[in-house]
Design a protein around this motif. Structure first.
Motif, PDB file in Angstrom:
ATOM      1  N   LYS A  33      61.670  82.618  97.975  1.00  0.00           N
ATOM      2  CA  LYS A  33      61.210  81.282  97.608  1.00  0.00           C
ATOM      3  C   LYS A  33      62.062  80.211  98.318  1.00  0.00           C
ATOM      4  O   LYS A  33      63.113  80.525  98.896  1.00  0.00           O
ATOM      5  CB  LYS A  33      61.257  81.133  96.080  1.00  0.00           C
ATOM      6  CG  LYS A  33      60.315  82.113  95.374  1.00  0.00           C
ATOM      7  CD  LYS A  33      60.385  81.995  93.861  1.00  0.00           C
ATOM      8  CE  LYS A  33      59.484  83.031  93.192  1.00  0.00           C
ATOM      9  NZ  LYS A  33      59.547  82.954  91.710  1.00  0.00           N
ATOM     10  N   TYR A  85      49.414  82.331  92.133  1.00  0.00           N
ATOM     11  CA  TYR A  85      49.903  82.194  90.755  1.00  0.00           C
ATOM     12  C   TYR A  85      48.785  81.888  89.762  1.00  0.00           C
ATOM     13  O   TYR A  85      49.054  81.320  88.695  1.00  0.00           O
ATOM     14  CB  TYR A  85      50.983  81.113  90.696  1.00  0.00           C
ATOM     15  CG  TYR A  85      52.335  81.567  91.245  1.00  0.00           C
ATOM     16  CD1 TYR A  85      53.013  82.653  90.681  1.00  0.00           C
ATOM     17  CD2 TYR A  85      52.943  80.913  92.315  1.00  0.00           C
ATOM     18  CE1 TYR A  85      54.246  83.073  91.167  1.00  0.00           C
ATOM     19  CE2 TYR A  85      54.187  81.326  92.804  1.00  0.00           C
ATOM     20  CZ  TYR A  85      54.826  82.403  92.223  1.00  0.00           C
ATOM     21  OH  TYR A  85      56.056  82.825  92.702  1.00  0.00           O
ATOM     22  N   HIS A 121      49.094  82.242  85.976  1.00  0.00           N
ATOM     23  CA  HIS A 121      49.986  81.348  85.224  1.00  0.00           C
ATOM     24  C   HIS A 121      49.398  79.962  84.997  1.00  0.00           C
ATOM     25  O   HIS A 121      50.057  79.099  84.389  1.00  0.00           O
ATOM     26  CB  HIS A 121      51.330  81.229  85.933  1.00  0.00           C
ATOM     27  CG  HIS A 121      52.086  82.517  86.008  1.00  0.00           C
ATOM     28  ND1 HIS A 121      52.473  83.223  84.885  1.00  0.00           N
ATOM     29  CD2 HIS A 121      52.500  83.262  87.069  1.00  0.00           C
ATOM     30  CE1 HIS A 121      53.101  84.328  85.249  1.00  0.00           C
ATOM     31  NE2 HIS A 121      53.134  84.381  86.564  1.00  0.00           N
ATOM     32  N   PHE A 171      55.124  75.774  82.845  1.00  0.00           N
ATOM     33  CA  PHE A 171      55.886  75.728  84.091  1.00  0.00           C
ATOM     34  C   PHE A 171      54.998  75.763  85.333  1.00  0.00           C
ATOM     35  O   PHE A 171      55.504  75.692  86.458  1.00  0.00           O
ATOM     36  CB  PHE A 171      56.898  76.888  84.136  1.00  0.00           C
ATOM     37  CG  PHE A 171      56.286  78.271  84.053  1.00  0.00           C
ATOM     38  CD1 PHE A 171      55.767  78.898  85.184  1.00  0.00           C
ATOM     39  CD2 PHE A 171      56.242  78.944  82.849  1.00  0.00           C
ATOM     40  CE1 PHE A 171      55.219  80.172  85.119  1.00  0.00           C
ATOM     41  CE2 PHE A 171      55.682  80.221  82.760  1.00  0.00           C
ATOM     42  CZ  PHE A 171      55.173  80.826  83.901  1.00  0.00           C
ATOM     43  N   LEU A 217      55.997  75.074  89.247  1.00  0.00           N
ATOM     44  CA  LEU A 217      56.070  76.269  90.097  1.00  0.00           C
ATOM     45  C   LEU A 217      55.305  76.055  91.406  1.00  0.00           C
ATOM     46  O   LEU A 217      55.804  76.379  92.490  1.00  0.00           O
ATOM     47  CB  LEU A 217      55.496  77.463  89.320  1.00  0.00           C
ATOM     48  CG  LEU A 217      55.444  78.814  90.013  1.00  0.00           C
ATOM     49  CD1 LEU A 217      56.839  79.282  90.433  1.00  0.00           C
ATOM     50  CD2 LEU A 217      54.794  79.856  89.088  1.00  0.00           C
ATOM     51  N   ARG A 276      60.833  95.812  92.489  1.00  0.00           N
ATOM     52  CA  ARG A 276      61.025  95.053  91.237  1.00  0.00           C
ATOM     53  C   ARG A 276      62.399  95.353  90.637  1.00  0.00           C
ATOM     54  O   ARG A 276      63.056  94.474  90.091  1.00  0.00           O
ATOM     55  CB  ARG A 276      59.923  95.409  90.226  1.00  0.00           C
ATOM     56  CG  ARG A 276      58.541  94.910  90.595  1.00  0.00           C
ATOM     57  CD  ARG A 276      58.336  93.446  90.335  1.00  0.00           C
ATOM     58  NE  ARG A 276      58.312  93.126  88.912  1.00  0.00           N
ATOM     59  CZ  ARG A 276      57.975  91.928  88.438  1.00  0.00           C
ATOM     60  NH1 ARG A 276      57.635  90.944  89.270  1.00  0.00           N
ATOM     61  NH2 ARG A 276      57.971  91.700  87.152  1.00  0.00           N
ATOM     62  N   THR A 322      63.446  88.072  85.453  1.00  0.00           N
ATOM     63  CA  THR A 322      62.984  86.759  85.928  1.00  0.00           C
ATOM     64  C   THR A 322      64.092  85.700  85.931  1.00  0.00           C
ATOM     65  O   THR A 322      64.222  84.935  86.889  1.00  0.00           O
ATOM     66  CB  THR A 322      61.806  86.269  85.046  1.00  0.00           C
ATOM     67  OG1 THR A 322      60.771  87.255  85.083  1.00  0.00           O
ATOM     68  CG2 THR A 322      61.248  84.957  85.550  1.00  0.00           C
ATOM     69  N   ARG A 333      68.418  88.813  91.743  1.00  0.00           N
ATOM     70  CA  ARG A 333      68.502  87.635  90.875  1.00  0.00           C
ATOM     71  C   ARG A 333      69.800  87.619  90.078  1.00  0.00           C
ATOM     72  O   ARG A 333      70.369  86.559  89.818  1.00  0.00           O
ATOM     73  CB  ARG A 333      67.284  87.588  89.947  1.00  0.00           C
ATOM     74  CG  ARG A 333      65.996  87.181  90.673  1.00  0.00           C
ATOM     75  CD  ARG A 333      64.793  87.395  89.796  1.00  0.00           C
ATOM     76  NE  ARG A 333      63.553  86.880  90.361  1.00  0.00           N
ATOM     77  CZ  ARG A 333      62.349  87.201  89.903  1.00  0.00           C
ATOM     78  NH1 ARG A 333      62.228  88.032  88.868  1.00  0.00           N
ATOM     79  NH2 ARG A 333      61.263  86.703  90.458  1.00  0.00           N
ATOM     80  N   GLY A 357      65.694  80.309  85.869  1.00  0.00           N
ATOM     81  CA  GLY A 357      64.464  81.047  85.558  1.00  0.00           C
ATOM     82  C   GLY A 357      63.326  80.657  86.468  1.00  0.00           C
ATOM     83  O   GLY A 357      62.426  81.447  86.717  1.00  0.00           O
ATOM     84  N   GLY A 358      63.348  79.433  86.962  1.00  0.00           N
ATOM     85  CA  GLY A 358      62.290  78.950  87.849  1.00  0.00           C
ATOM     86  C   GLY A 358      62.680  79.105  89.305  1.00  0.00           C
ATOM     87  O   GLY A 358      61.949  79.672  90.111  1.00  0.00           O
ATOM     88  N   ASN A 408      64.264  81.183  91.074  1.00  0.00           N
ATOM     89  CA  ASN A 408      64.817  82.539  90.984  1.00  0.00           C
ATOM     90  C   ASN A 408      64.655  83.328  92.271  1.00  0.00           C
ATOM     91  O   ASN A 408      64.648  84.538  92.284  1.00  0.00           O
ATOM     92  CB  ASN A 408      64.213  83.288  89.790  1.00  0.00           C
ATOM     93  CG  ASN A 408      62.708  83.381  89.871  1.00  0.00           C
ATOM     94  OD1 ASN A 408      62.104  82.914  90.841  1.00  0.00           O
ATOM     95  ND2 ASN A 408      62.096  84.001  88.894  1.00  0.00           N
TER      96      ASN A 408
END
Ligand code: IDP
Length: 151
Positions: A9, A49, A52, A57, A61, A85, A91, A102, A109-110, A112
């Motif tokens: 990200k 996404y 979501h 959020f 995001l 994973r 997360t 992480r 949390g966002g 990440n």
């Protein structure tokens, strides 16, 4: 063999963590079949996404992943979806185990740092979103005979 969709990200790219994170997947024995740095169009972020949409959020995001380039990878290996994973961790970076990406590099949390497909079905859907037909490399990795035992 499975192929999974991973992307780093904007926070990871901006923090100069591409090499450190990519190196973990490489050292694990996984195979890269696709890699690219790209800005994310809003419609791609929204499709990726979609599950979501409506969550508190969600807007943040979408704004976050479209704010600056991401580094996208298609990674192949035996059980690659679950293995990646596990390498990525929980997360929220404050709760993720040490030793995970992480857990070792993040506090949020966002923000990440990394996305990894959460199932084989998600991986297939996401690979089709992020990579064009024929874009993934075909590679015969002779080192695989030293990564996997013959049984
Ligand atoms: P995952 O990336 O660990 O699979 P998901 O629950 O699928 O987590 O959420 C997708 C992404 O949405 C997360 O990686 C994170 O960036 C963001 N996110 C999830 N939950 C929250 C939250 O409670 N606050 C802020 N961002 C969140």
């Amino acid at each position: 063999m499975e192929t999974t969709l991973i992307f780093l990200k904007p926070d990871a790219v901006q923090r100069g963590l591409i090499g450190s994170i990519v190196g973990r997947f490489e050292a694990k024995g996984l195979t890269f079949v696709g890699m690219k740095l790209m800005n994310v169009p809003k419609d791609l972020a929204e499709k990726h996404y979609a599950e979501h949409q409506g969550k508190p959020f969600y807007d943040g995001l979408i704004a976050f992943v479209t704010s600056s380039p991401v580094f996208v990878m298609a990674i192949r290996g035996v059980n690659a979806v679950a293995v990646c994973r596990t390498l990525i961790g929980a997360t929220n970076g404050q709760k993720a185990d040490p030793g995970t990406i992480r857990g070792d590099f993040g506090m949020s949390g966002g923000y990440n740092m990394i996305h990894g497909s959460d199932s084989l079905e998600s991986a297939e859907r996401e690979l089709a979103l992020w990579f064009d037909d024929g874009e993934l490399a075909t590679i015969d990795k002779t080192l695989d005979q030293w990564v996997y035992d013959p049984s």
